[in-house]
Motif scaffolding. Structure first.
Motif, PDB file in Angstrom:
ATOM      1  N   SER A  88     -13.405  37.564  26.386  1.00 43.67           N
ATOM      2  CA  SER A  88     -12.896  37.540  25.019  1.00 43.67           C
ATOM      3  C   SER A  88     -13.659  38.528  24.136  1.00 43.67           C
ATOM      4  CB  SER A  88     -13.032  36.132  24.435  1.00 43.67           C
ATOM      5  OG  SER A  88     -12.646  36.123  23.075  1.00 43.67           O
ATOM      6  N   GLU A  90     -14.167  37.858  21.113  1.00 40.41           N
ATOM      7  CA  GLU A  90     -14.809  37.005  20.116  1.00 40.41           C
ATOM      8  C   GLU A  90     -16.216  36.626  20.584  1.00 40.41           C
ATOM      9  OE1 GLU A  90     -13.399  36.672  17.349  1.00 40.41           O
ATOM     10  OE2 GLU A  90     -11.381  37.348  17.908  1.00 40.41           O
ATOM     11  N   ASP A 118      -7.895  36.076  23.742  1.00 35.90           N
ATOM     12  CA  ASP A 118      -7.812  36.792  22.471  1.00 35.90           C
ATOM     13  C   ASP A 118      -6.752  36.155  21.575  1.00 35.90           C
ATOM     14  OD1 ASP A 118      -8.114  38.614  20.454  1.00 35.90           O
ATOM     15  OD2 ASP A 118      -7.222  40.302  21.539  1.00 35.90           O
ATOM     16  N   PRO A 119      -6.988  34.931  21.111  1.00 32.42           N
ATOM     17  CA  PRO A 119      -5.978  34.253  20.284  1.00 32.42           C
ATOM     18  C   PRO A 119      -5.674  34.998  18.990  1.00 32.42           C
ATOM     19  CG  PRO A 119      -8.075  33.058  20.246  1.00 32.42           C
ATOM     20  CD  PRO A 119      -8.190  34.098  21.309  1.00 32.42           C
ATOM     21  N   ARG A 120      -6.648  35.740  18.455  1.00 33.60           N
ATOM     22  CA  ARG A 120      -6.427  36.482  17.205  1.00 33.60           C
ATOM     23  C   ARG A 120      -5.253  37.443  17.359  1.00 33.60           C
ATOM     24  NH1 ARG A 120     -10.328  37.896  13.258  1.00 33.60           N
ATOM     25  NH2 ARG A 120     -11.981  37.310  14.721  1.00 33.60           N
ATOM     26  N   SER A 121      -5.156  38.120  18.514  1.00 38.44           N
ATOM     27  CA  SER A 121      -4.085  39.091  18.745  1.00 38.44           C
ATOM     28  C   SER A 121      -2.746  38.425  19.043  1.00 38.44           C
ATOM     29  CB  SER A 121      -4.454  40.017  19.910  1.00 38.44           C
ATOM     30  OG  SER A 121      -5.589  40.792  19.589  1.00 38.44           O
ATOM     31  N   HIS A 122      -2.765  37.108  19.254  1.00 41.84           N
ATOM     32  CA  HIS A 122      -1.534  36.392  19.578  1.00 41.84           C
ATOM     33  C   HIS A 122      -1.171  35.387  18.488  1.00 41.84           C
ATOM     34  CE1 HIS A 122      -2.773  38.009  23.491  1.00 41.84           C
ATOM     35  NE2 HIS A 122      -1.507  37.921  23.835  1.00 41.84           N
ATOM     36  N   GLY A 123      -1.682  35.611  17.273  1.00 42.61           N
ATOM     37  CA  GLY A 123      -1.345  34.747  16.157  1.00 42.61           C
ATOM     38  C   GLY A 123      -2.092  33.437  16.116  1.00 42.61           C
ATOM     39  N   ASP A 125      -6.028  31.137  16.270  1.00 40.77           N
ATOM     40  CA  ASP A 125      -7.325  31.042  15.604  1.00 40.77           C
ATOM     41  C   ASP A 125      -8.401  31.623  16.509  1.00 40.77           C
ATOM     42  OD1 ASP A 125      -9.697  30.336  14.369  1.00 40.77           O
ATOM     43  OD2 ASP A 125      -9.067  28.283  13.925  1.00 40.77           O
ATOM     44  N   PRO A 126      -9.139  32.648  16.084  1.00 39.46           N
ATOM     45  CA  PRO A 126     -10.190  33.234  16.930  1.00 39.46           C
ATOM     46  C   PRO A 126     -11.277  32.230  17.317  1.00 39.46           C
ATOM     47  CG  PRO A 126     -10.303  34.077  14.680  1.00 39.46           C
ATOM     48  CD  PRO A 126      -9.015  33.351  14.800  1.00 39.46           C
ATOM     49  N   ASP A 128     -10.722  29.567  18.655  1.00 40.52           N
ATOM     50  CA  ASP A 128     -10.245  28.923  19.880  1.00 40.52           C
ATOM     51  C   ASP A 128     -10.344  29.845  21.093  1.00 40.52           C
ATOM     52  OD1 ASP A 128      -9.578  26.631  18.457  1.00 40.52           O
ATOM     53  OD2 ASP A 128      -7.551  27.354  18.025  1.00 40.52           O
ATOM     54  N   ALA A 129     -11.103  30.933  20.990  1.00 41.95           N
ATOM     55  CA  ALA A 129     -11.157  31.924  22.069  1.00 41.95           C
ATOM     56  C   ALA A 129     -11.998  31.442  23.246  1.00 41.95           C
ATOM     57  CB  ALA A 129     -11.726  33.235  21.541  1.00 41.95           C
TER      58      ALA A 129
END
Length: 199
Positions: A88, A90, A118-123, A125-126, A128-129
């Protein structure tokens, strides 16, 4: 534990051609009339499936998709372990080990690895990475074929079948995940390797 080494799936074209030839030479048994699936796999279904594998399935497409995720091998307790490792971006990401059973494969996880790492890039919460580590089920042609049966002393003969499910390797897989997640990222580029993941 050895330093993880980059790995890529790269099946020789000669192996794919040989498989197609063997499938084409299949000698199908006769099927009793009106029995359907009563005595096993129905012949029409099976011949259609084999024809798909022989002429319709594009291994290179799926091989390329698998290789989009960085892969590595390492040795733990004398066992070679092959694993996918999506690190990740993050800094506070949590290590996450995802495993599968038989007859599932790591291919079924490809759609979730990106959002987890990479949850940030998929809409998402970072916070939760995850650093995602996925060790494939180890088949006879996979990197990481067991050197001996689970729980057996060194020098014991390895099983000739896949060790998916019940191989007793969860501890080594967890150590691989922990080490991989804490190691600095490395290039996924590597020389050709003709071994395959369990796919």
């Amino acid at each position: 534990m050895d330093e993880p080494q980059p790995f890529r799936i790269d099946i020789a074209q000669a192996d794919l051609d040989e498989l197609a030839e063997r499938l084409a030479r299949t000698r199908w048994p006769d099927q009793l009339p009106d029995v359907g699936w009563s005595y096993g796999v129905e012949r029409g279904y099976l011949t259609e499936l084999v024809e798909h594998w022989r002429t319709g399935y594009d291994w290179r497409e799926h091989e390329a998709r698998l290789n989009e995720v960085p892969q590595f091998t390492t040795t733990i307790d004398g066992q070679q372990i092959h694993f996918l490792h999506a690190r990740s971006p993050e800094p506070g990401a949590t290590p996450l080990l995802i495993t599968h059973g038989w007859p599932s494969t790591v291919y079924e996880f490809l759609d979730i690895i990106g959002p987890l790492a990479d949850p940030r890039s998929h809409g998402g919460d970072p916070a939760d990475a995850f650093h995602v580590v996925v060790p494939p089920c180890r088949a006879s042609r996979s990197p990481g074929r067991p050197a001996r049966p689970a729980g057996a002393p060194a020098g014991s003969r390895a099983p000739s079948t896949s060790s998916c499910g019940g191989s007793g390797t969860s501890g080594t897989a967890r150590r691989a995940a922990t080490s991989a997640a804490s190691s600095p990222p490395r290039s996924a580029a590597s020389p050709r390797n003709t071994s395959s993941a369990c796919t």
